[in-house]
Motif scaffolding. Structure first.
Motif, PDB file in Angstrom:
ATOM      1  N   ALA A 251      16.966  49.307 -12.486  1.00 26.50           N
ATOM      2  CA  ALA A 251      15.608  49.725 -12.871  1.00 26.50           C
ATOM      3  C   ALA A 251      15.325  48.796 -14.080  1.00 26.50           C
ATOM      4  O   ALA A 251      14.137  48.791 -14.443  1.00 26.50           O
ATOM      5  CB  ALA A 251      15.748  51.246 -13.674  1.00 26.50           C
ATOM      6  N   GLY A 252      16.073  47.904 -14.474  1.00 25.36           N
ATOM      7  CA  GLY A 252      15.663  47.023 -16.019  1.00 25.36           C
ATOM      8  C   GLY A 252      15.376  47.887 -17.067  1.00 25.36           C
ATOM      9  O   GLY A 252      14.547  47.799 -17.768  1.00 25.36           O
ATOM     10  N   ARG A 253      16.275  48.811 -17.111  1.00 23.88           N
ATOM     11  CA  ARG A 253      16.141  49.564 -18.388  1.00 23.88           C
ATOM     12  C   ARG A 253      17.046  49.401 -19.455  1.00 23.88           C
ATOM     13  O   ARG A 253      18.395  49.198 -19.310  1.00 23.88           O
ATOM     14  CB  ARG A 253      16.321  51.228 -18.231  1.00 23.88           C
ATOM     15  CG  ARG A 253      15.685  52.154 -19.359  1.00 23.88           C
ATOM     16  CD  ARG A 253      15.941  53.632 -18.534  1.00 23.88           C
ATOM     17  NE  ARG A 253      17.058  54.085 -18.196  1.00 23.88           N
ATOM     18  CZ  ARG A 253      17.432  54.592 -16.894  1.00 23.88           C
ATOM     19  NH1 ARG A 253      16.340  54.322 -15.877  1.00 23.88           N
ATOM     20  NH2 ARG A 253      18.556  54.922 -16.450  1.00 23.88           N
TER      21      ARG A 253
ATOM     22  N   PRO B 281      18.173  41.958 -13.420  1.00 19.80           N
ATOM     23  CA  PRO B 281      17.333  41.150 -14.043  1.00 19.80           C
ATOM     24  C   PRO B 281      17.784  40.530 -15.444  1.00 19.80           C
ATOM     25  O   PRO B 281      18.307  41.099 -16.015  1.00 19.80           O
ATOM     26  CB  PRO B 281      15.862  41.714 -14.214  1.00 19.80           C
ATOM     27  CG  PRO B 281      16.475  43.219 -14.129  1.00 19.80           C
ATOM     28  CD  PRO B 281      17.798  43.474 -13.500  1.00 19.80           C
TER      29      PRO B 281
ATOM     30  N   LEU C 216      15.924  40.541 -18.672  1.00 13.58           N
ATOM     31  CA  LEU C 216      14.780  41.348 -19.312  1.00 13.58           C
ATOM     32  C   LEU C 216      14.160  40.340 -20.400  1.00 13.58           C
ATOM     33  O   LEU C 216      15.160  39.540 -20.937  1.00 13.58           O
ATOM     34  CB  LEU C 216      15.138  42.390 -20.011  1.00 13.58           C
ATOM     35  CG  LEU C 216      15.565  43.785 -19.085  1.00 13.58           C
ATOM     36  CD1 LEU C 216      15.647  44.913 -20.026  1.00 13.58           C
ATOM     37  CD2 LEU C 216      14.651  43.855 -17.712  1.00 13.58           C
TER      38      LEU C 216
ATOM     39  N   ASN D 279      12.858  39.847 -15.292  1.00 12.13           N
ATOM     40  CA  ASN D 279      12.509  41.305 -15.696  1.00 12.13           C
ATOM     41  C   ASN D 279      12.575  42.222 -14.534  1.00 12.13           C
ATOM     42  O   ASN D 279      12.379  43.553 -15.131  1.00 12.13           O
ATOM     43  CB  ASN D 279      10.966  41.009 -16.104  1.00 12.13           C
ATOM     44  CG  ASN D 279      10.861  40.206 -17.342  1.00 12.13           C
ATOM     45  OD1 ASN D 279      11.564  40.207 -18.374  1.00 12.13           O
ATOM     46  ND2 ASN D 279       9.819  39.045 -17.428  1.00 12.13           N
ATOM     47  N   GLU D 280      12.734  41.988 -13.216  1.00 14.00           N
ATOM     48  CA  GLU D 280      12.655  42.804 -12.549  1.00 14.00           C
ATOM     49  C   GLU D 280      13.744  42.508 -11.350  1.00 14.00           C
ATOM     50  O   GLU D 280      14.082  41.626 -10.857  1.00 14.00           O
ATOM     51  CB  GLU D 280      11.540  42.791 -11.586  1.00 14.00           C
ATOM     52  CG  GLU D 280      10.301  43.478 -11.875  1.00 14.00           C
ATOM     53  CD  GLU D 280       9.081  43.935 -11.118  1.00 14.00           C
ATOM     54  OE1 GLU D 280       9.199  43.876 -10.025  1.00 14.00           O
ATOM     55  OE2 GLU D 280       7.994  43.918 -11.562  1.00 14.00           O
ATOM     56  N   ALA D 281      14.497  43.574 -11.071  1.00 10.82           N
ATOM     57  CA  ALA D 281      15.773  43.363 -10.309  1.00 10.82           C
ATOM     58  C   ALA D 281      15.011  42.956  -8.905  1.00 10.82           C
ATOM     59  O   ALA D 281      13.999  43.066  -8.577  1.00 10.82           O
ATOM     60  CB  ALA D 281      16.394  44.672 -10.024  1.00 10.82           C
ATOM     61  N   ARG D 282      16.222  42.438  -7.971  1.00  8.01           N
ATOM     62  CA  ARG D 282      15.554  41.679  -6.830  1.00  8.01           C
ATOM     63  C   ARG D 282      16.746  42.069  -5.702  1.00  8.01           C
ATOM     64  O   ARG D 282      17.791  42.492  -6.091  1.00  8.01           O
ATOM     65  CB  ARG D 282      15.734  40.199  -7.011  1.00  8.01           C
ATOM     66  CG  ARG D 282      14.934  39.357  -5.694  1.00  8.01           C
ATOM     67  CD  ARG D 282      15.201  38.014  -6.037  1.00  8.01           C
ATOM     68  NE  ARG D 282      14.432  37.608  -7.364  1.00  8.01           N
ATOM     69  CZ  ARG D 282      14.325  36.255  -7.844  1.00  8.01           C
ATOM     70  NH1 ARG D 282      15.490  35.530  -7.142  1.00  8.01           N
ATOM     71  NH2 ARG D 282      13.824  36.114  -8.914  1.00  8.01           N
TER      72      ARG D 282
END
Lengths: 399, 87
Positions: free
Chosen positions: A29-31, A352, A354, A370-373
């Motif tokens: 989730a990129g948290r 990702p 971040l 920034n975003e998972a892939r």
């Protein structure tokens, strides 16, 4: 006869979550787990952010007698080891030992007791301070709690401690010295003295971790543990275990250069050594979990090392740093980052980097900003490059 | 205020393994042969000597208002910080 080595269990405690599913969910989730630090005397620090394990109630988790000998880093390690063994299933610990990496061991215990005798003028400390603070306490308690009578010890190589622990355990299982090993790292350096020392080196960011970004201004410390069960693939299959990934190679080198400035040569040589031992061609590798601390010196040197080791194959790589998620957990960091490698290989999800909005022109690989892939990855590396110029790289394959 | 420059130069000279007389105001950190860790150690010594906090991060030199371009700029920045402390 050499064995194939698979990972049959994983466990963790870190700022993202208190277990593996929660950690992978946060990574995907990129948290980020980075936030304000909370501990005694934090107001006397100029750096007040970190990736701290939240809501850790030692009294609810451990008995009074256990707390007397379990520093926070040991508490993290035994909690992660229990999750790993439970996942690995019945019989996984049979014949196993435990190698747990840590840079500072029981630094919180040192701090509390130095404070008592130096600052508060007390004349005695509790009798179990020595076994509580020793760097091998985590390995010993993991072994004691689960009856692991195989080869067990601690390794300490600063930020590469986990990868050295995992690499040694991999080779012991591969070479038949043990049918299985628990290995990983544990660190609990988020205390006043721990941060004070790092603050003085001027490598900590006061406001955030942004690996490979032109605006990055330093690393953010984290804490926690991750422990894995490494096992002979044949025994794992006989037990009916469900392996997560295969460890197929390990490379380690020393820069023999500067005590803090990394060398491109040393890092590139460790990467090459891991690929060679794993018999993985550079073009097969889809993902590299970077050391990626978010300091200018590390990030540029690491990208140059990856380019040197991979040549033209570097263009096809995804190279993310997950330290903006879980912080730089120093001796535990490689083990926590191995979870991101497993997620790439098993689940096809790349965690990702971040905070990467304005890439440093010198960091021009695909850093998965920034975003998972989603991506299918057959082979992956995990880099760790420590102060002291000690480099340790793990090579893994998907199953 | 006037004795700040010689004390800063002495600190830089110690780190650079030079004699203070060899260091002029136009000298740069690079020309003194100081790497980033040497500069961090010099700034620590400056903080101790003048009882000030120096805003400096080697990851973003030039930010934070502490100009490390030359000996003269470092002296000026230290003078500013010492003056700020007295105010």
């Amino acid at each position: 006869m050499t064995k194939r080595v698979v990972i049959t269990g994983a466990g963790t405690v870190n700022a993202l979550a208190g277990d593996v599913p929660g950690t992978l969910e946060a990574m995907a989730a990129g948290r980020s787990g980075i936030g304000p630090l909370a501990f005694r005397d934090v107001d006397r620090l100029s750096v007040r952010i970190g990736a701290q394990v939240q809501g850790w109630d030692e009294a609810a988790r451990f008995s009074r007698n256990e707390i007397a000998v379990y520093d926070r880093f040991t508490q993290f390690a035994v909690t992660a080891a229990a999750e790993a063994l439970a996942m690995a299933g019945e019989g996984a610990g049979q014949g196993a030992g435990a190698i747990i990496g840590s840079a500072a061991g029981g630094i919180g215990t040192w701090e509390d007791n130095y404070r008592a005798v130096f600052a508060e003028g007390k004349n005695r400390v509790p009798p179990l301070v020595v076994p509580r603070l020793m760097v091998n306490a985590a390995a010993s308690h993991v072994a004691m709690r689960h009856g692991l009578t195989g080869p067990s010890f601690a390794v300490s190589s600063a930020c590469a401690s986990s990868n050295h622990a995992l690499g040694l355990a991999f080779r012991m299982v591969r070479d038949g010295q043990a049918p299985a090993m628990l290995a990983g790292g544990a660190e609990a350096m988020l205390c006043f003295g721990g941060i004070k020392a790092w603050e003085s080196l001027r490598v900590l960011s006061p406001d955030g971790c942004r690996p490979f970004d032109a605006r990055r201004n330093g690393l953010v410390m984290g804490e926690g543990a991750a422990v894995f069960v490494l096992e002979d693939a044949d025994r794992a299959a006989a037990r009916g275990a469900m392996p997560l990934a295969e460890i197929s190679g390990f490379g380690m080198t020393a820069d023999a250069g500067d005590i803090v400035v990394p060398s491109v040569d040393g890092a590139a040589a460790a990467i090459r050594a891991a690929l060679d031992e794993a018999r993985i061609d550079a073009s097969e590798v889809g993902y590299v979990n970077a050391h990626g601390t978010g300091t200018q010196v590390n990030d540029r040197s690491e990208v140059a090392a990856i380019r040197r080791a991979f040549g033209s194959a570097a263009e096809g790589l995804m190279v993310s740093s997950t330290k903006a998620l879980h912080g730089h957990a120093i001796g535990a960091t490689g083990a926590i980052e191995l979870l991101a490698v497993i997620m790439a290989l098993r689940d096809g999800i790349i965690a990702p980097t971040l905070g990467l909005d304005q890439p440093d022109p010198a960091c021009d690989l695909d850093h998965v900003p920034n975003e998972a892939r989603r991506a299918r990855v057959g082979a992956a590396l995990s880099n760790a490059f420590a102060f002291g110029g000690l480099n340790a790289v793990l090579a893994l394959r998907a199953l | 205020m006037q004795d700040i420059a010689p004390r800063v130069i002495e600190i830089l000279a110690t780190q650079a393994l030079l004699d203070p007389s060899e260091i002029g105001p136009e000298a740069t950190i690079e020309s003194l042969g100081l790497d980033s860790l040497g500069l961090v150690e010099a700034i620590f010594a400056i903080e101790e000597a003048f009882d000030i906090q120096v805003p400096f991060n080697p990851n973003e030199p030039g930010q934070g208002g502490f100009d490390t371009t030359s000996v003269a700029s470092i002296v000026a920045a230290v003078q500013g910080l010492v003056a700020g402390k007295a105010a």
